[in-house]
Design a protein around this motif. Structure first.
Motif, PDB file in Angstrom:
ATOM      1  N   GLU A  50       0.815  -1.208   0.000  1.00 16.48           N
ATOM      2  CA  GLU A  50       0.000   0.000   0.000  1.00 16.48           C
ATOM      3  C   GLU A  50       0.851   1.261   0.000  1.00 16.48           C
ATOM      4  O   GLU A  50       0.418   2.315  -0.465  1.00 16.48           O
ATOM      5  CB  GLU A  50      -0.950   0.004   1.204  1.00 16.48           C
ATOM      6  CG  GLU A  50      -2.105  -0.964   1.040  1.00 16.48           C
ATOM      7  CD  GLU A  50      -3.342  -0.481   1.768  1.00 16.48           C
ATOM      8  OE1 GLU A  50      -3.685   0.708   1.665  1.00 16.48           O
ATOM      9  OE2 GLU A  50      -3.968  -1.320   2.441  1.00 16.48           O
ATOM     10  N   GLU A  51       2.063   1.160   0.543  1.00 15.36           N
ATOM     11  CA  GLU A  51       2.939   2.331   0.527  1.00 15.36           C
ATOM     12  C   GLU A  51       3.319   2.709  -0.901  1.00 15.36           C
ATOM     13  O   GLU A  51       3.640   3.865  -1.178  1.00 15.36           O
ATOM     14  CB  GLU A  51       4.197   2.065   1.371  1.00 15.36           C
ATOM     15  CG  GLU A  51       5.173   1.058   0.796  1.00 15.36           C
ATOM     16  CD  GLU A  51       4.774  -0.405   1.059  1.00 15.36           C
ATOM     17  OE1 GLU A  51       5.509  -1.295   0.613  1.00 15.36           O
ATOM     18  OE2 GLU A  51       3.721  -0.616   1.700  1.00 15.36           O
ATOM     19  N   LYS A  52       3.280   1.751  -1.805  1.00 19.87           N
ATOM     20  CA  LYS A  52       3.541   2.038  -3.214  1.00 19.87           C
ATOM     21  C   LYS A  52       2.332   2.675  -3.883  1.00 19.87           C
ATOM     22  O   LYS A  52       2.456   3.449  -4.822  1.00 19.87           O
ATOM     23  CB  LYS A  52       3.891   0.744  -3.959  1.00 19.87           C
ATOM     24  CG  LYS A  52       5.213   0.108  -3.561  1.00 19.87           C
ATOM     25  CD  LYS A  52       6.379   0.873  -4.143  1.00 19.87           C
ATOM     26  CE  LYS A  52       7.680   0.114  -3.931  1.00 19.87           C
ATOM     27  NZ  LYS A  52       8.838   0.849  -4.484  1.00 19.87           N
ATOM     28  N   PHE A  53       1.145   2.334  -3.377  1.00 20.88           N
ATOM     29  CA  PHE A  53      -0.073   2.820  -4.019  1.00 20.88           C
ATOM     30  C   PHE A  53      -0.383   4.275  -3.687  1.00 20.88           C
ATOM     31  O   PHE A  53      -0.821   5.032  -4.562  1.00 20.88           O
ATOM     32  CB  PHE A  53      -1.263   1.946  -3.606  1.00 20.88           C
ATOM     33  CG  PHE A  53      -2.601   2.547  -3.952  1.00 20.88           C
ATOM     34  CD1 PHE A  53      -3.033   2.588  -5.258  1.00 20.88           C
ATOM     35  CD2 PHE A  53      -3.400   3.093  -2.956  1.00 20.88           C
ATOM     36  CE1 PHE A  53      -4.259   3.164  -5.583  1.00 20.88           C
ATOM     37  CE2 PHE A  53      -4.621   3.665  -3.274  1.00 20.88           C
ATOM     38  CZ  PHE A  53      -5.052   3.692  -4.585  1.00 20.88           C
ATOM     39  N   GLU A  54      -0.163   4.680  -2.454  1.00 20.75           N
ATOM     40  CA  GLU A  54      -0.638   5.976  -1.984  1.00 20.75           C
ATOM     41  C   GLU A  54      -0.209   7.160  -2.860  1.00 20.75           C
ATOM     42  O   GLU A  54      -1.018   8.046  -3.134  1.00 20.75           O
ATOM     43  CB  GLU A  54      -0.209   6.206  -0.529  1.00 20.75           C
ATOM     44  CG  GLU A  54      -0.912   5.289   0.463  1.00 20.75           C
ATOM     45  CD  GLU A  54      -2.429   5.387   0.393  1.00 20.75           C
ATOM     46  OE1 GLU A  54      -2.957   6.475   0.057  1.00 20.75           O
ATOM     47  OE2 GLU A  54      -3.095   4.376   0.671  1.00 20.75           O
ATOM     48  N   PRO A  55       1.040   7.252  -3.347  1.00 21.25           N
ATOM     49  CA  PRO A  55       1.406   8.413  -4.174  1.00 21.25           C
ATOM     50  C   PRO A  55       0.765   8.410  -5.566  1.00 21.25           C
ATOM     51  O   PRO A  55       0.730   9.451  -6.225  1.00 21.25           O
ATOM     52  CB  PRO A  55       2.938   8.294  -4.301  1.00 21.25           C
ATOM     53  CG  PRO A  55       3.353   7.307  -3.275  1.00 21.25           C
ATOM     54  CD  PRO A  55       2.201   6.388  -3.089  1.00 21.25           C
ATOM     55  N   LEU A  56       0.284   7.251  -6.016  1.00 17.45           N
ATOM     56  CA  LEU A  56      -0.194   7.134  -7.391  1.00 17.45           C
ATOM     57  C   LEU A  56      -1.363   8.061  -7.673  1.00 17.45           C
ATOM     58  O   LEU A  56      -1.429   8.689  -8.738  1.00 17.45           O
ATOM     59  CB  LEU A  56      -0.602   5.681  -7.680  1.00 17.45           C
ATOM     60  CG  LEU A  56      -1.167   5.402  -9.076  1.00 17.45           C
ATOM     61  CD1 LEU A  56      -0.155   5.740 -10.160  1.00 17.45           C
ATOM     62  CD2 LEU A  56      -1.606   3.934  -9.182  1.00 17.45           C
ATOM     63  N   PHE A  57      -2.306   8.171  -6.739  1.00 22.41           N
ATOM     64  CA  PHE A  57      -3.489   8.988  -6.981  1.00 22.41           C
ATOM     65  C   PHE A  57      -3.106  10.446  -7.221  1.00 22.41           C
ATOM     66  O   PHE A  57      -3.639  11.099  -8.123  1.00 22.41           O
ATOM     67  CB  PHE A  57      -4.464   8.890  -5.804  1.00 22.41           C
ATOM     68  CG  PHE A  57      -5.697   9.732  -5.982  1.00 22.41           C
ATOM     69  CD1 PHE A  57      -6.730   9.306  -6.802  1.00 22.41           C
ATOM     70  CD2 PHE A  57      -5.820  10.952  -5.344  1.00 22.41           C
ATOM     71  CE1 PHE A  57      -7.860  10.074  -6.990  1.00 22.41           C
ATOM     72  CE2 PHE A  57      -6.948  11.737  -5.515  1.00 22.41           C
ATOM     73  CZ  PHE A  57      -7.972  11.295  -6.333  1.00 22.41           C
ATOM     74  N   LEU A  58      -2.195  10.976  -6.415  1.00 22.03           N
ATOM     75  CA  LEU A  58      -1.787  12.378  -6.570  1.00 22.03           C
ATOM     76  C   LEU A  58      -1.114  12.599  -7.919  1.00 22.03           C
ATOM     77  O   LEU A  58      -1.391  13.587  -8.600  1.00 22.03           O
ATOM     78  CB  LEU A  58      -0.835  12.782  -5.444  1.00 22.03           C
ATOM     79  CG  LEU A  58      -0.349  14.229  -5.462  1.00 22.03           C
ATOM     80  CD1 LEU A  58      -1.525  15.193  -5.379  1.00 22.03           C
ATOM     81  CD2 LEU A  58       0.636  14.470  -4.327  1.00 22.03           C
ATOM     82  N   TYR A  59      -0.260  11.661  -8.331  1.00 20.66           N
ATOM     83  CA  TYR A  59       0.380  11.765  -9.644  1.00 20.66           C
ATOM     84  C   TYR A  59      -0.676  11.806 -10.749  1.00 20.66           C
ATOM     85  O   TYR A  59      -0.634  12.663 -11.635  1.00 20.66           O
ATOM     86  CB  TYR A  59       1.314  10.570  -9.873  1.00 20.66           C
ATOM     87  CG  TYR A  59       2.711  10.719  -9.335  1.00 20.66           C
ATOM     88  CD1 TYR A  59       3.749  11.177 -10.147  1.00 20.66           C
ATOM     89  CD2 TYR A  59       3.015  10.392  -8.027  1.00 20.66           C
ATOM     90  CE1 TYR A  59       5.045  11.310  -9.660  1.00 20.66           C
ATOM     91  CE2 TYR A  59       4.313  10.515  -7.521  1.00 20.66           C
ATOM     92  CZ  TYR A  59       5.317  10.975  -8.346  1.00 20.66           C
ATOM     93  OH  TYR A  59       6.592  11.101  -7.857  1.00 20.66           O
TER      94      TYR A  59
END
Length: 298
Positions: A50-59
């Protein structure tokens, strides 16, 4: 006599104290939230942290908004937005200036917050792909794995964006006498193709098809795959198949549906193919290539 649908909904969906939330904004929020939850579920099923997923939405959010805005200004109204400092200012910030220049408008109060009026789906697609590439570089993720998972969720957002266009009575269709024609009273009293609704229904169908393919192949295989985040976890995730199917289906339909729409800008009148169709061609070609590659790899 056909019973045409008279369409003139209130632009405001709800009021939160002094803040008014328009249907268009609400549809964007629902569409982005739906994609967020879908991709998060895919990350979990495919054993990515999940730590990999969290920045994806903002990008993705920043890439879509920036790309969609620049795409509209550059592709459809370059003569306004790229020929003056005032136009560039309005392109970058969601305001409308009514003075002769930037300083004159701001100092005299001759400006109005409008939100970003004018977002192009082709530009949003380019922005999203660029943002995902940057995300994968920074997070050391496999590009095709991420882009396949995002592709499965993307039609959800596309569906609600077009419903937002319908609520705004924008991107209207050409006149028709079909019994399901809409009379967009905010525009005129002619029955027209509800092109926004056509697209919304098709994008919803694409979402169902992509999820079905995923469920029958990659979700079933994910539990037996290696949890190492650098490797694809299923039969097709990471091959580019979902990305290819998304581009091929959506932009082929977009090319065809343009024949039922009114031209968005004056310079398109008299063109054999309008700007939306011309911009769709590279995406269709790319979609066919990625689909073929994904089927071969998978």
């Amino acid at each position: 006599m056909p019973l045409f649908i008279h369409w003139n909904p209130d632009l405001t969906a709800l009021h939160l104290g002094p803040v008014s939330v328009r249907w268009y904004s609400l549809c964007w929020i629902i569409g982005l939230l739906g994609a967020y939850l879908c991709v998060r579920k895919l990350y979990i099923q495919q054993k990515y942290g999940e730590e990999k997923f969290e920045p994806l939405f903002l990008y993705c959010f920043c890439g879509i908004i920036i790309g969609a805005r620049l795409g509209h200004c550059i592709f459809y109204q370059p003569e306004y937005f790229l020929t003056s400092a005032k136009g560039i200012f309005e392109m970058l910030l969601p305001v409308k200036l009514y003075g002769t220049g930037i300083s004159d408008s701001l100092s005299s109060g001759l400006w109005h917050f409008t939100g970003y009026e004018g977002l192009a789906s082709h530009g949003g697609s380019i922005g999203a792909i660029t943002a995902i590439w940057l995300y994968c570089r920074n997070q050391k993720m496999q590009l095709l794995s991420v882009i396949d998972m995002v592709a499965i969720a993307t039609p959800i957002t596309c569906t609600f964006i077009r419903l937002g266009n319908l609520m705004n009575s924008e991107i209207i269709g050409k006149p028709t006498d079909l019994p399901w024609a809409f009379i967009f009273e905010r525009v005129d009293l002619q029955p027209r193709h509800p092109g926004q609704l056509y697209e919304a229904l098709f994008y919803a169908l694409v979402a169902i098809v992509l999820w079905t393919i995923y469920s029958r192949n990659d979700r079933r295989n994910a539990g037996n795959a290696s949890p190492a985040p650098q490797n694809s976890k299923g039969r097709y995730i990471g091959t580019g198949l979902y990305f290819g199917l998304l581009l091929l289906s959506i932009f082929t339909f977009r090319f065809l549906i343009e024949y039922t729409k009114e031209e968005q800008v004056d310079f398109e009148n008299g063109m054999l193919f309008n700007m939306g169709q011309l911009l769709s061609v590279p995406f269709i070609i790319a979609g066919a290539l990625f689909t073929a590659r994904g089927m071969r790899k998978g």
